[in-house]
Design a protein around this motif. Structure first.
Motif, PDB file in Angstrom:
ATOM      1  N   LEU A 152      17.195  13.533 -11.478  1.00  0.00           N
ATOM      2  CA  LEU A 152      17.448  12.410 -12.377  1.00  0.00           C
ATOM      3  C   LEU A 152      17.630  12.894 -13.802  1.00  0.00           C
ATOM      4  O   LEU A 152      17.159  13.964 -14.188  1.00  0.00           O
ATOM      5  N   ASN A 153      18.299  12.076 -14.598  1.00  0.00           N
ATOM      6  CA  ASN A 153      18.566  12.373 -15.995  1.00  0.00           C
ATOM      7  C   ASN A 153      17.407  11.846 -16.841  1.00  0.00           C
ATOM      8  O   ASN A 153      17.269  10.637 -17.014  1.00  0.00           O
ATOM      9  N   THR A 154      16.590  12.729 -17.363  1.00  0.00           N
ATOM     10  CA  THR A 154      15.424  12.279 -18.148  1.00  0.00           C
ATOM     11  C   THR A 154      15.810  11.706 -19.512  1.00  0.00           C
ATOM     12  O   THR A 154      14.942  11.216 -20.234  1.00  0.00           O
ATOM     13  N   PHE A 206      11.427   6.029 -16.900  1.00  0.00           N
ATOM     14  CA  PHE A 206      10.436   5.029 -16.520  1.00  0.00           C
ATOM     15  C   PHE A 206      10.000   5.218 -15.068  1.00  0.00           C
ATOM     16  O   PHE A 206       8.808   5.241 -14.761  1.00  0.00           O
ATOM     17  N   LEU A 207      10.953   5.373 -14.177  1.00  0.00           N
ATOM     18  CA  LEU A 207      10.632   5.581 -12.762  1.00  0.00           C
ATOM     19  C   LEU A 207       9.776   6.830 -12.575  1.00  0.00           C
ATOM     20  O   LEU A 207       8.740   6.788 -11.897  1.00  0.00           O
ATOM     21  N   ILE A 208      10.177   7.934 -13.158  1.00  0.00           N
ATOM     22  CA  ILE A 208       9.430   9.182 -13.023  1.00  0.00           C
ATOM     23  C   ILE A 208       8.013   9.016 -13.545  1.00  0.00           C
ATOM     24  O   ILE A 208       7.039   9.398 -12.883  1.00  0.00           O
ATOM     25  N   ARG A 209       7.881   8.430 -14.730  1.00  0.00           N
ATOM     26  CA  ARG A 209       6.559   8.280 -15.337  1.00  0.00           C
ATOM     27  C   ARG A 209       5.633   7.414 -14.496  1.00  0.00           C
ATOM     28  O   ARG A 209       4.486   7.794 -14.234  1.00  0.00           O
ATOM     29  N   VAL A 210       6.108   6.261 -14.092  1.00  0.00           N
ATOM     30  CA  VAL A 210       5.233   5.345 -13.354  1.00  0.00           C
ATOM     31  C   VAL A 210       4.897   5.901 -11.978  1.00  0.00           C
ATOM     32  O   VAL A 210       3.730   5.910 -11.571  1.00  0.00           O
ATOM     33  N   LEU A 211       5.891   6.379 -11.265  1.00  0.00           N
ATOM     34  CA  LEU A 211       5.641   6.900  -9.920  1.00  0.00           C
ATOM     35  C   LEU A 211       4.657   8.071  -9.949  1.00  0.00           C
ATOM     36  O   LEU A 211       3.714   8.135  -9.159  1.00  0.00           O
ATOM     37  N   LEU A 212       4.839   8.989 -10.890  1.00  0.00           N
ATOM     38  CA  LEU A 212       4.006  10.186 -10.929  1.00  0.00           C
ATOM     39  C   LEU A 212       2.645   9.961 -11.570  1.00  0.00           C
ATOM     40  O   LEU A 212       1.679  10.636 -11.210  1.00  0.00           O
ATOM     41  N   GLU A 228      15.806   4.320 -17.708  1.00  0.00           N
ATOM     42  CA  GLU A 228      15.360   3.864 -16.391  1.00  0.00           C
ATOM     43  C   GLU A 228      14.838   5.019 -15.556  1.00  0.00           C
ATOM     44  O   GLU A 228      13.838   4.889 -14.849  1.00  0.00           O
ATOM     45  N   HIS A 229      15.497   6.156 -15.631  1.00  0.00           N
ATOM     46  CA  HIS A 229      15.069   7.325 -14.879  1.00  0.00           C
ATOM     47  C   HIS A 229      13.700   7.799 -15.378  1.00  0.00           C
ATOM     48  O   HIS A 229      12.813   8.107 -14.571  1.00  0.00           O
TER      49      HIS A 229
END
Length: 148
Positions: free
Chosen positions: A64-66, A73-79, A70-71
């Motif tokens: 994903l493009n950090t 946000f997804l990475i932060r919340v999931l991890l 949106e990318h």
């Protein structure tokens, strides 16, 4: 490759431990090494990935493009919710308190096999989720899979 299916209700003990059904454990690959990653799911549930399936997801996240909000946000919340757990000698995992609270799980869970992962729900919340769907199962099957 995992292929979890079925649904099972299990009690959660006071320490947050819950058994993983034998019928689901049989789909664990040797590469998972009896280890899972549990994290916040979508809706009000938890996702339980065998370690090998989690590694596949992590590889997708790395692509994903950090710089995309949106990318990120997804990475932060999931991890930020993700925790590695291992089966104990009674085939149980311990669900961290913050995840139990997020999913509103108290004394019982509903485990649902969803191919590469297991979803863990409070059974009452799952019933509410099903009842709140705008279309019935038959219409969704027809729309998504083109089957009548």
């Amino acid at each position: 490759m995992s292929s979890f299916k079925g649904s099972y209700r299990y009690a959660v003990d006071e320490k947050g431990r819950v058994s993983i059904p034998a019928r689901m454990r049989k789909y664990l690959s040797p590469e998972a090494n009896e280890t899972f990653v549990i994290t916040r799911g979508t809706e009000t549930c938890l996702f339980l990935f065998p370690l090998d399936e989690w590694e596949k997801l992590e590889n997708r996240l790395k692509e994903l493009n950090t710089f995309n909000p949106e990318h990120r946000f997804l990475i932060r919340v999931l991890l930020m919710w993700a925790v590695e757990v291992t089966l104990d000698n009674q085939s149980r995992i311990m669900i961290p308190r913050n995840l139990l609270e997020f999913a509103k799980i108290e004394k019982e869970v509903l485990m649902i096999g969803t191919l590469d992962k297991i979803e863990i729900w409070n059974p009452d919340i799952y019933e509410q989720y099903i009842a709140s769907q705008p279309e019935n199962y038959e219409k969704v099957v027809e729309k998504v899979l083109g089957m009548k």
